[in-house]
Scaffold this active site. Structure first.
Site, PDB file in Angstrom:
ATOM      1  N   ASP A   1       0.858  -1.191   0.000  1.00  0.00           N
ATOM      2  CA  ASP A   1       0.000   0.000   0.000  1.00  0.00           C
ATOM      3  C   ASP A   1       0.897   1.245   0.000  1.00  0.00           C
ATOM      4  OD1 ASP A   1       0.832   0.414   2.620  1.00  0.00           O
ATOM      5  OD2 ASP A   1      -1.004  -0.379   3.503  1.00  0.00           O
ATOM      6  N   SER A   2       0.271   2.419   0.006  1.00  0.00           N
ATOM      7  CA  SER A   2       1.066   3.646  -0.135  1.00  0.00           C
ATOM      8  C   SER A   2       2.023   3.853   1.047  1.00  0.00           C
ATOM      9  CB  SER A   2       0.147   4.857  -0.284  1.00  0.00           C
ATOM     10  OG  SER A   2      -0.748   4.917   0.800  1.00  0.00           O
TER      11      SER A   2
END
Lengths: 76, 246
Positions: free
Chosen positions: A34-35
């Site tokens: 994920d980011s």
């Protein structure tokens, strides 16, 4: 360099050692990062190679090959 | 309950911060007592904690300066180990009616109360992300919810902390890090001792529970929020105000 980068990614994402990571592998598309993972991995590269990777550069990385090329260019 | 945990309490040498530092130590945590000017007060808290059989360390740092916080992290890791608990408590007031408020009074309050929370959470949070565990509690104020004449700067900073808390709670949730805020109402402290008897009397009438709070009322909530008992609570602002703002 590729092996070191791969090692850091495996470590940060807690992946199995035998995961397939190639130059064309994308952290977010293929490895389900994920980011926040991406930011942490970039920070880990900064620590490991003692370089600064600005956010605007990091955003351009599409796959592991891009990262390896960037770090190699930065170190030379 | 907090055995083997390392807690950093900013502004931990007096008032509410001191009560929080002592309470976390009572639960078994090692505590870093951060202060900016009064080293004697910080040392006294450290000694009190050591007498309880826990580890403690006084560290001077201005929370509005990133370098100071980096130094605090280094000192903590060297002496006590990795940080699992952060209580952003440091805060100041520079009260005055808005029309008369100097830019400097605005900046000072925003720098310590809001930017300080940003910097400490960013730098210490980065360490917690790596460990995939931690709890962060930000001490805001009921004034950040209800506003208060003469405290536009303080109220803005504290309302800012509430929005910050909610945002970071969302960012850090996937890493098992809970971020909450506590909003004290009228708590007896150095900050409130400056107020006149008349002002205090007026406040008393606005508090349904009919008494001023004490620092320990806040410390009890903080110790709950950093414990395993609150694992499913994040992004909340919980008031400790005797019902002052309902």
């Amino acid at each position: 360099m590729f092996e070191k980068v791969k090692e850091i990614i495996i470590d940060q994402l807690g992946l199995d050692e035998d995961v397939v990571i190639e130059r064309s592998t994308s952290m977010m598309r293929d490895l389900e990062a994920d980011s926040l993972d991406a930011v942490e991995i970039i920070m880990a590269f900064e620590d490991e190679f003692d370089i600064e990777i600005p956010d605007e550069e990091a955003e351009k990385f599409d796959n592991i090959g891009d990262i390896v090329d960037y770090i190699e260019a930065k170190l030379n | 309950m907090l055995k083997d945990k390392v807690a950093v309490v900013t502004g931990g040498s007096r008032g509410i911060g001191k009560a929080i530092a002592l309470k976390l130590a009572e639960q078994g945590a090692s505590v870093v007592v951060n202060y900016t000017s009064n080293s004697q007060a910080a040392d006294e808290v450290v000694m009190a904690i050591q007498e309880m059989g826990c580890k403690a360390l006084a560290v001077k740092a201005d929370v509005s300066k990133a370098d100071d916080i980096e130094n605090l992290i280094k000192a903590t890791e060297a002496e006590l180990g990795k940080i699992q608990i952060l209580v952003n408590n440091a805060g100041i007031t520079r009260d005055g009616l808005l029309i008369r408020m100097k830019e400097e009074e605005w900046d000072d309050v925003l720098n310590i109360n809001l930017k300080g929370v940003f910097l400490a959470t960013k730098l210490i949070g980065k360490k917690m992300l790596k460990e995939k565990q931690g709890s962060i509690v930000n001490v805001t104020s009921v004034v950040g919810l209800m506003g208060n004449a003469g405290q536009a700067n303080y109220a803005a900073s504290k309302a800012g902390v509430i929005g910050f808390t909610k945002s970071v709670a969302k960012e850090f949730a996937s890493r098992n890090i809970n971020v909450n805020a506590v909003a004290p109402g009228f708590i007896q402290s150095d900050m409130t001792d400056k107020l006149s008897a008349e002002v205090i009397e007026n406040y008393m009438q606005a508090i349904p529970l009919g008494r001023l709070g004490v620092a320990n009322d806040v410390a009890n909530l903080v110790s709950f929020l950093v414990s395993d008992h609150s694992n499913y609570i994040t992004g909340q602002t919980i008031q400790v105000d005797g019902g002052m703002y309902i």
